[in-house]
Enzyme design. Structure first.
Site, PDB file in Angstrom:
ATOM      1  N   VAL A  26      13.200 -13.140   6.487  1.00  0.00           N
ATOM      2  CA  VAL A  26      14.131 -12.981   7.609  1.00  0.00           C
ATOM      3  C   VAL A  26      14.306 -14.306   8.349  1.00  0.00           C
ATOM      4  O   VAL A  26      15.420 -14.683   8.710  1.00  0.00           O
ATOM      5  CB  VAL A  26      13.681 -11.855   8.558  1.00  0.00           C
ATOM      6  CG1 VAL A  26      14.624 -11.743   9.759  1.00  0.00           C
ATOM      7  CG2 VAL A  26      13.623 -10.528   7.821  1.00  0.00           C
ATOM      8  N   CYS A  27      13.225 -15.040   8.549  1.00  0.00           N
ATOM      9  CA  CYS A  27      13.309 -16.327   9.245  1.00  0.00           C
ATOM     10  C   CYS A  27      14.194 -17.299   8.465  1.00  0.00           C
ATOM     11  O   CYS A  27      14.984 -18.033   9.057  1.00  0.00           O
ATOM     12  CB  CYS A  27      11.924 -16.923   9.451  1.00  0.00           C
ATOM     13  SG  CYS A  27      10.874 -15.936  10.542  1.00  0.00           S
ATOM     14  N   THR A  28      14.074 -17.294   7.160  1.00  0.00           N
ATOM     15  CA  THR A  28      14.898 -18.180   6.338  1.00  0.00           C
ATOM     16  C   THR A  28      16.370 -17.811   6.479  1.00  0.00           C
ATOM     17  O   THR A  28      17.218 -18.688   6.687  1.00  0.00           O
ATOM     18  CB  THR A  28      14.445 -18.129   4.863  1.00  0.00           C
ATOM     19  OG1 THR A  28      13.094 -18.584   4.794  1.00  0.00           O
ATOM     20  CG2 THR A  28      15.317 -18.999   3.984  1.00  0.00           C
TER      21      THR A  28
END
Length: 161
Positions: A53-55
């Site tokens: 998700v962060c990517t």
């Protein structure tokens, strides 16, 4: 830092080490909140480098930097990993915004987004040019993130004031 900043309140200054990928150089330096006064700033707190998700979130923000710039805003991404981790993450995904290392989680704590045993909540804070908190979103679960469109709508509201 003192109390957790609330909308309309002044956000106390902080300083963190960070790095910015410029072509093939990862330029490291110190990032001070007070140095951004006079223009809006998006602070995007994320739990971890190179997680799914962060990517997606940071790739989205990085590809939307022209849109943020069109609103007069800069974007800083902040997580607990160190600068070596940030450099590898930025290089792998060609991230074009500064990645700041809050390894002690002191800034995340000051913004009220730390979670014992987990780290920190995914959160976005929009800081107005005068240094006050204009808008924030703190996720209960970190499975989604605020879109570039949502953030630019909020920035447009800010510039209309």
């Amino acid at each position: 830092m003192g109390a957790i900043p609330q909308q309309g309140q002044f956000v106390p200054d902080f300083s963190l080490p960070g790095g910015l990928l410029i072509q093939d150089r990862f330029e490291r330096g110190e990032y001070r909140l007070c140095a951004e006064r006079g223009r809006p700033l998006v602070l995007a707190f994320y739990p971890g480098d190179d997680t799914s998700v962060c990517t997606r979130q940071l790739c989205s923000y990085s590809s939307g930097l022209e849109t943020f710039a069109g609103c007069g805003a800069d974007v800083w991404a902040i997580s607990p990993q160190n600068l070596d981790s940030h450099e590898a993450f930025a290089r792998k995904h060609r991230l074009a915004m500064p990645l700041l290392a809050d390894t002690e989680r002191s800034v995340a704590r000051a913004f009220g987004i730390t979670v014992p045993g987990v780290g920190l909540r995914r959160a976005v804070f929009l800081i107005a040019p005068d240094g006050t908190l204009f808008w924030k979103h703190v996720a209960l679960l970190g499975a989604t993130f605020q879109s570039v469109d949502t953030l630019t709508r909020q920035l447009s509201r800010l510039s209309a004031l």
